[in-house]
Write a protein that holds these residues in place. Structure first.
Motif, PDB file in Angstrom:
ATOM      1  N   GLN A 160       0.837  -1.205   0.000  1.00 40.29           N
ATOM      2  CA  GLN A 160       0.000   0.000   0.000  1.00 40.29           C
ATOM      3  C   GLN A 160       0.867   1.247   0.000  1.00 40.29           C
ATOM      4  O   GLN A 160       0.617   2.204  -0.753  1.00 40.29           O
ATOM      5  CB  GLN A 160      -0.919  -0.004   1.221  1.00 40.29           C
ATOM      6  N   ALA A 161       1.916   1.254   0.858  1.00 36.33           N
ATOM      7  CA  ALA A 161       2.815   2.410   0.925  1.00 36.33           C
ATOM      8  C   ALA A 161       3.579   2.590  -0.388  1.00 36.33           C
ATOM      9  O   ALA A 161       3.771   3.721  -0.860  1.00 36.33           O
ATOM     10  CB  ALA A 161       3.792   2.239   2.094  1.00 36.33           C
ATOM     11  N   LEU A 162       4.031   1.487  -0.983  1.00 33.84           N
ATOM     12  CA  LEU A 162       4.738   1.572  -2.263  1.00 33.84           C
ATOM     13  C   LEU A 162       3.820   2.113  -3.354  1.00 33.84           C
ATOM     14  O   LEU A 162       4.241   2.943  -4.172  1.00 33.84           O
ATOM     15  CB  LEU A 162       5.263   0.190  -2.658  1.00 33.84           C
ATOM     16  N   ASN A 163       2.589   1.654  -3.378  1.00 31.02           N
ATOM     17  CA  ASN A 163       1.642   2.135  -4.386  1.00 31.02           C
ATOM     18  C   ASN A 163       1.347   3.621  -4.213  1.00 31.02           C
ATOM     19  O   ASN A 163       1.259   4.369  -5.200  1.00 31.02           O
ATOM     20  CB  ASN A 163       0.342   1.327  -4.317  1.00 31.02           C
ATOM     21  N   ASP A 164       1.205   4.055  -2.961  1.00 28.90           N
ATOM     22  CA  ASP A 164       0.978   5.482  -2.702  1.00 28.90           C
ATOM     23  C   ASP A 164       2.177   6.302  -3.162  1.00 28.90           C
ATOM     24  O   ASP A 164       2.017   7.374  -3.773  1.00 28.90           O
ATOM     25  CB  ASP A 164       0.735   5.724  -1.210  1.00 28.90           C
ATOM     26  N   SER A 165       3.377   5.810  -2.874  1.00 37.86           N
ATOM     27  CA  SER A 165       4.589   6.520  -3.263  1.00 37.86           C
ATOM     28  C   SER A 165       4.730   6.558  -4.782  1.00 37.86           C
ATOM     29  O   SER A 165       5.135   7.573  -5.359  1.00 37.86           O
ATOM     30  CB  SER A 165       5.813   5.853  -2.628  1.00 37.86           C
ATOM     31  N   SER A 267      22.905  -8.363   3.142  1.00 36.16           N
ATOM     32  CA  SER A 267      23.152  -7.946   1.759  1.00 36.16           C
ATOM     33  C   SER A 267      21.887  -7.270   1.253  1.00 36.16           C
ATOM     34  O   SER A 267      20.770  -7.693   1.587  1.00 36.16           O
ATOM     35  CB  SER A 267      23.487  -9.147   0.868  1.00 36.16           C
ATOM     36  N   GLY A 268      22.072  -6.199   0.453  1.00 38.05           N
ATOM     37  CA  GLY A 268      20.906  -5.455   0.001  1.00 38.05           C
ATOM     38  C   GLY A 268      21.009  -4.979  -1.427  1.00 38.05           C
ATOM     39  O   GLY A 268      22.109  -4.842  -1.979  1.00 38.05           O
ATOM     40  N   GLY A 269      19.852  -4.741  -2.015  1.00 37.13           N
ATOM     41  CA  GLY A 269      19.755  -4.156  -3.346  1.00 37.13           C
ATOM     42  C   GLY A 269      18.968  -2.864  -3.267  1.00 37.13           C
ATOM     43  O   GLY A 269      17.965  -2.781  -2.556  1.00 37.13           O
ATOM     44  N   LEU A 270      19.423  -1.860  -4.003  1.00 30.95           N
ATOM     45  CA  LEU A 270      18.849  -0.522  -3.904  1.00 30.95           C
ATOM     46  C   LEU A 270      18.515   0.018  -5.284  1.00 30.95           C
ATOM     47  O   LEU A 270      19.294  -0.144  -6.227  1.00 30.95           O
ATOM     48  CB  LEU A 270      19.855   0.416  -3.209  1.00 30.95           C
ATOM     49  N   ASP A 271      17.360   0.660  -5.391  1.00 30.65           N
ATOM     50  CA  ASP A 271      17.042   1.390  -6.623  1.00 30.65           C
ATOM     51  C   ASP A 271      15.990   2.444  -6.302  1.00 30.65           C
ATOM     52  O   ASP A 271      15.469   2.495  -5.179  1.00 30.65           O
ATOM     53  CB  ASP A 271      16.555   0.466  -7.732  1.00 30.65           C
ATOM     54  N   GLN A 272      15.704   3.292  -7.290  1.00 23.21           N
ATOM     55  CA  GLN A 272      14.713   4.339  -7.101  1.00 23.21           C
ATOM     56  C   GLN A 272      13.626   4.228  -8.158  1.00 23.21           C
ATOM     57  O   GLN A 272      13.795   3.559  -9.179  1.00 23.21           O
ATOM     58  CB  GLN A 272      15.359   5.721  -7.187  1.00 23.21           C
ATOM     59  N   MET A 273      12.499   4.860  -7.899  1.00 28.21           N
ATOM     60  CA  MET A 273      11.408   4.861  -8.867  1.00 28.21           C
ATOM     61  C   MET A 273      11.813   5.685 -10.087  1.00 28.21           C
ATOM     62  O   MET A 273      12.447   6.731  -9.963  1.00 28.21           O
ATOM     63  CB  MET A 273      10.141   5.426  -8.227  1.00 28.21           C
ATOM     64  N   THR A 278       5.420   1.633 -14.460  1.00 25.81           N
ATOM     65  CA  THR A 278       3.960   1.601 -14.520  1.00 25.81           C
ATOM     66  C   THR A 278       3.345   1.116 -13.214  1.00 25.81           C
ATOM     67  O   THR A 278       2.145   1.225 -13.012  1.00 25.81           O
ATOM     68  CB  THR A 278       3.480   0.692 -15.671  1.00 25.81           C
ATOM     69  N   SER A 279       4.175   0.582 -12.315  1.00 28.00           N
ATOM     70  CA  SER A 279       3.692   0.152 -11.001  1.00 28.00           C
ATOM     71  C   SER A 279       4.860   0.145 -10.030  1.00 28.00           C
ATOM     72  O   SER A 279       6.036   0.187 -10.437  1.00 28.00           O
ATOM     73  CB  SER A 279       3.065  -1.243 -11.064  1.00 28.00           C
ATOM     74  N   LEU A 284      10.609  -2.543  -7.068  1.00 26.14           N
ATOM     75  CA  LEU A 284      10.875  -3.648  -6.145  1.00 26.14           C
ATOM     76  C   LEU A 284      11.625  -4.765  -6.863  1.00 26.14           C
ATOM     77  O   LEU A 284      12.548  -5.366  -6.305  1.00 26.14           O
ATOM     78  CB  LEU A 284       9.550  -4.160  -5.577  1.00 26.14           C
ATOM     79  N   LYS A 285      11.249  -5.021  -8.106  1.00 24.60           N
ATOM     80  CA  LYS A 285      11.931  -6.063  -8.894  1.00 24.60           C
ATOM     81  C   LYS A 285      13.379  -5.666  -9.169  1.00 24.60           C
ATOM     82  O   LYS A 285      14.294  -6.511  -9.074  1.00 24.60           O
ATOM     83  CB  LYS A 285      11.182  -6.270 -10.211  1.00 24.60           C
ATOM     84  N   ARG A 286      13.620  -4.402  -9.513  1.00 28.56           N
ATOM     85  CA  ARG A 286      15.003  -3.966  -9.779  1.00 28.56           C
ATOM     86  C   ARG A 286      15.854  -4.056  -8.509  1.00 28.56           C
ATOM     87  O   ARG A 286      17.013  -4.480  -8.553  1.00 28.56           O
ATOM     88  CB  ARG A 286      15.011  -2.535 -10.319  1.00 28.56           C
ATOM     89  N   ALA A 287      15.276  -3.667  -7.374  1.00 28.61           N
ATOM     90  CA  ALA A 287      16.025  -3.762  -6.122  1.00 28.61           C
ATOM     91  C   ALA A 287      16.317  -5.218  -5.778  1.00 28.61           C
ATOM     92  O   ALA A 287      17.402  -5.552  -5.277  1.00 28.61           O
ATOM     93  CB  ALA A 287      15.237  -3.092  -4.993  1.00 28.61           C
ATOM     94  N   ASP A 288      15.371  -6.105  -6.068  1.00 25.88           N
ATOM     95  CA  ASP A 288      15.565  -7.526  -5.806  1.00 25.88           C
ATOM     96  C   ASP A 288      16.663  -8.091  -6.708  1.00 25.88           C
ATOM     97  O   ASP A 288      17.467  -8.937  -6.279  1.00 25.88           O
ATOM     98  CB  ASP A 288      14.249  -8.273  -6.021  1.00 25.88           C
ATOM     99  N   ASP A 289      16.715  -7.630  -7.960  1.00 24.32           N
ATOM    100  CA  ASP A 289      17.796  -8.056  -8.859  1.00 24.32           C
ATOM    101  C   ASP A 289      19.150  -7.610  -8.318  1.00 24.32           C
ATOM    102  O   ASP A 289      20.142  -8.344  -8.389  1.00 24.32           O
ATOM    103  CB  ASP A 289      17.581  -7.471 -10.258  1.00 24.32           C
ATOM    104  N   ALA A 290      19.191  -6.389  -7.768  1.00 22.74           N
ATOM    105  CA  ALA A 290      20.435  -5.887  -7.195  1.00 22.74           C
ATOM    106  C   ALA A 290      20.821  -6.690  -5.956  1.00 22.74           C
ATOM    107  O   ALA A 290      22.012  -6.939  -5.703  1.00 22.74           O
ATOM    108  CB  ALA A 290      20.287  -4.408  -6.853  1.00 22.74           C
ATOM    109  N   LEU A 291      19.837  -7.125  -5.169  1.00 23.35           N
ATOM    110  CA  LEU A 291      20.116  -7.982  -4.016  1.00 23.35           C
ATOM    111  C   LEU A 291      20.750  -9.291  -4.472  1.00 23.35           C
ATOM    112  O   LEU A 291      21.709  -9.776  -3.852  1.00 23.35           O
ATOM    113  CB  LEU A 291      18.821  -8.246  -3.242  1.00 23.35           C
TER     114      LEU A 291
END
Length: 307
Positions: A160-165, A267-273, A278-279, A284-291
């Motif tokens: 919900q927070a991600l969608n609002d952002s 270990s972490g993956g980071l990205d920005q919108m 489109t969603s 979240l997928k890009r950050a997961d790829d970076a992880l």
């Protein structure tokens, strides 16, 4: 519909006086023209002193204006007008420190009368105390949005927070970054020391998130030992030092668990919108790829998706 001719005037007055919830007669200008009932002592005090006063004499300007607006709506629609509203100490004039500590919630049911009172159009306003049900509603909402183990937001609240952002980003290009991380070699902790020890490591990690992140950041447990941090109004360049500090602090705290946390890191993956997203699931997928790259790059590191 009861045949009122069967009742004497005194009996009708007694019936009205016995109503559990208070029923006010409000004129259009906000005068307390009459009050009936309110006998349920669990929720109401004697309000007879209000009769003859005006709403503006009792409530502050903002709350009084709201009541007058609702009375006008009820008079205009003629049908039943139902609203929920809250009252606390600051809303009532003269209470200062003597009023209730908690906010009190009411459901108001306003019905326009077919005759005038004191030369004005008027409504019957029945006020029902719904504080208990509101508290239960808030508790159920919190439980449905909170991870039981850590007290952080759960996956549902996170999305919900991600969608609002994402909505803010799509509309105003408001930046937001997402960090996803997990505890390195977490399976080994569970296998060697048991699931209770694994739970302890997860709780310690959550505590560090609460302590080290900014008040505007939004930490959540995605599931298992996986966490997500939403950082509103933050580019990935601004988010990287925050993520690195978090990585170091979590490692320090896990080491304090003794043998259990020996060598435990994240270990972490980071990205920005991005403008083309489109969603919220895309960032979240890009950050997961970076992880994934952080894991295969040796663990104990934060990797930006574009690096």
């Amino acid at each position: 519909m009861a045949d009122l001719s069967l009742f004497t005037t005194e009996q009708i007055a007694a019936l009205l006086a016995a109503l559990p919830d208070p029923a006010f007669i409000f004129t259009r200008s906000g005068k307390y023209a009459a009050l009936f009932g309110g006998t349920d002592a669990r929720y109401y005090h004697d309000g007879s002193s209000l009769v003859g006063k005006r709403i503006g004499d009792v409530l502050n300007a903002e709350k009084a204006a709201w009541f007058l607006a609702q009375i006008a709506v009820a008079l205009a629609k003629r049908g039943l007008h139902v609203v929920e509203y809250r009252l606390d100490r600051k809303d009532v004039k003269g209470l200062e420190g003597d009023g209730p500590d908690d906010t009190i919630w009411f459901e108001g049911r306003a019905q326009a009368l077919d005759y005038q009172v004191d030369g004005e159009d008027a409504v019957l306003w029945v006020a029902s105390n719904i504080t208990t049900s509101k508290k239960l509603e808030a508790l159920l909402r919190m439980q449905s949005e909170t991870d039981a183990l850590t007290g952080l937001a759960n996956r549902r609240k996170l999305m919900q927070a991600l969608n609002d952002s994402h909505g803010l980003h799509a509309r105003y290009r408001t930046p937001a970054s997402v960090l996803i991380f997990d505890i390195d070699n977490f399976k080994d902790i569970n296998d060697r020391y048991g699931h209770l020890s694994g739970d302890k490591a997860i709780q310690v990690t959550a505590d560090v998130c609460r302590r080290e992140l900014r008040t505007t950041d939004f930490p959540a447990r995605l599931g298992g030992d996986e966490f997500v941090i939403l950082m509103p109004h933050t580019t990935w360049e601004q988010a990287m030092p925050i993520a690195e500090r978090l990585r170091q602090r979590i490692a320090d705290q896990l080491r304090e668990l003794g043998t259990l946390g020996q060598g435990a890191t994240i270990s972490g993956g980071l990205d920005q919108m991005l403008p083309g997203d489109t969603s919220s699931e895309e960032v979240l997928k890009r950050a997961d790829d970076a992880l994934y790259r952080a894991k295969h790059g040796g663990r104990n590191r934060i990797v930006h998706h574009g690096a």
